[in-house]
Design a protein around this motif. Sequence first.
Motif, PDB file in Angstrom:
ATOM      1  N   UNK A  66       0.799  -1.228   0.000  1.00 56.23           N
ATOM      2  CA  UNK A  66       0.000   0.000   0.000  1.00 56.23           C
ATOM      3  C   UNK A  66       0.836   1.284   0.000  1.00 56.23           C
ATOM      4  N   UNK A  67       2.159   1.173   0.159  1.00 58.02           N
ATOM      5  CA  UNK A  67       3.026   2.368   0.207  1.00 58.02           C
ATOM      6  C   UNK A  67       3.441   2.762  -1.210  1.00 58.02           C
ATOM      7  N   UNK A  68       2.516   3.367  -1.919  1.00 59.51           N
ATOM      8  CA  UNK A  68       2.710   3.672  -3.336  1.00 59.51           C
ATOM      9  C   UNK A  68       3.887   4.604  -3.606  1.00 59.51           C
ATOM     10  N   UNK A  82       7.959  -8.059  -8.472  1.00 56.61           N
ATOM     11  CA  UNK A  82       8.080  -9.508  -8.674  1.00 56.61           C
ATOM     12  C   UNK A  82       6.963 -10.298  -7.998  1.00 56.61           C
ATOM     13  N   UNK A  83       5.945  -9.621  -7.500  1.00 55.22           N
ATOM     14  CA  UNK A  83       4.834 -10.315  -6.866  1.00 55.22           C
ATOM     15  C   UNK A  83       4.585  -9.830  -5.461  1.00 55.22           C
ATOM     16  N   UNK A  84       3.684 -10.534  -4.777  1.00 54.48           N
ATOM     17  CA  UNK A  84       3.373 -10.143  -3.400  1.00 54.48           C
ATOM     18  C   UNK A  84       3.268 -11.377  -2.524  1.00 54.48           C
ATOM     19  N   UNK A  85       3.490 -11.153  -1.240  1.00 50.44           N
ATOM     20  CA  UNK A  85       3.334 -12.200  -0.226  1.00 50.44           C
ATOM     21  C   UNK A  85       2.741 -11.555   1.010  1.00 50.44           C
ATOM     22  N   UNK A  86       2.130 -12.371   1.835  1.00 44.92           N
ATOM     23  CA  UNK A  86       1.574 -11.896   3.108  1.00 44.92           C
ATOM     24  C   UNK A  86       2.670 -11.885   4.166  1.00 44.92           C
ATOM     25  N   UNK A  87       2.682 -10.839   4.974  1.00 45.07           N
ATOM     26  CA  UNK A  87       3.605 -10.787   6.109  1.00 45.07           C
ATOM     27  C   UNK A  87       2.972 -11.545   7.274  1.00 45.07           C
ATOM     28  N   UNK A  88       3.750 -11.728   8.340  1.00 43.66           N
ATOM     29  CA  UNK A  88       3.189 -12.426   9.498  1.00 43.66           C
ATOM     30  C   UNK A  88       2.078 -11.611  10.157  1.00 43.66           C
ATOM     31  N   UNK A  89       2.050 -10.294   9.917  1.00 44.68           N
ATOM     32  CA  UNK A  89       0.987  -9.431  10.436  1.00 44.68           C
ATOM     33  C   UNK A  89      -0.189  -9.323   9.474  1.00 44.68           C
ATOM     34  N   UNK A  90      -0.162 -10.163   8.431  1.00 43.47           N
ATOM     35  CA  UNK A  90      -1.215 -10.227   7.429  1.00 43.47           C
ATOM     36  C   UNK A  90      -1.264  -9.010   6.505  1.00 43.47           C
ATOM     37  N   UNK A  91      -0.133  -8.296   6.351  1.00 41.05           N
ATOM     38  CA  UNK A  91      -0.033  -7.211   5.376  1.00 41.05           C
ATOM     39  C   UNK A  91       0.375  -7.804   4.039  1.00 41.05           C
ATOM     40  N   UNK A  92      -0.094  -7.202   2.960  1.00 41.67           N
ATOM     41  CA  UNK A  92       0.393  -7.585   1.647  1.00 41.67           C
ATOM     42  C   UNK A  92       1.721  -6.872   1.413  1.00 41.67           C
ATOM     43  N   UNK A  93       2.744  -7.644   1.118  1.00 47.34           N
ATOM     44  CA  UNK A  93       4.073  -7.104   0.879  1.00 47.34           C
ATOM     45  C   UNK A  93       4.398  -7.207  -0.613  1.00 47.34           C
ATOM     46  N   UNK A  94       4.878  -6.115  -1.187  1.00 48.95           N
ATOM     47  CA  UNK A  94       5.331  -6.104  -2.579  1.00 48.95           C
ATOM     48  C   UNK A  94       6.784  -6.550  -2.605  1.00 48.95           C
TER      49      UNK A  94
END
Length: 100
Positions: A66-68, A82-94
Amino acid sequence: MGCMAITDLDTKYWPEISKEKSLYIHKLAVKRVIAGKGVSKELINFAQNLSLKNGINSLRLDCNLQRNKLRMLYENEGFIYAGKKKSKNNYDMALYVWHI
């Protein structure tokens, strides 16, 4: 003025990349009073040069999806989404990668 951590392994977001095949930028930060004056670019350039100096042809990082403005900084410095993954805090990480 600014700081960052550089590692040669990130099993959290890049478990498929073996040690010393890439460098990773973590926790890049710049004091707000000098934000926008090129310090982030200098830090990224340092990491890119360190990668090249060590014969490593890629540099990777992750940031909150979300940090455009931050994502735009990385993209302007040659990083490719290169894609996204969920962090342990359930944030979407780019996930981003820079290759020579």
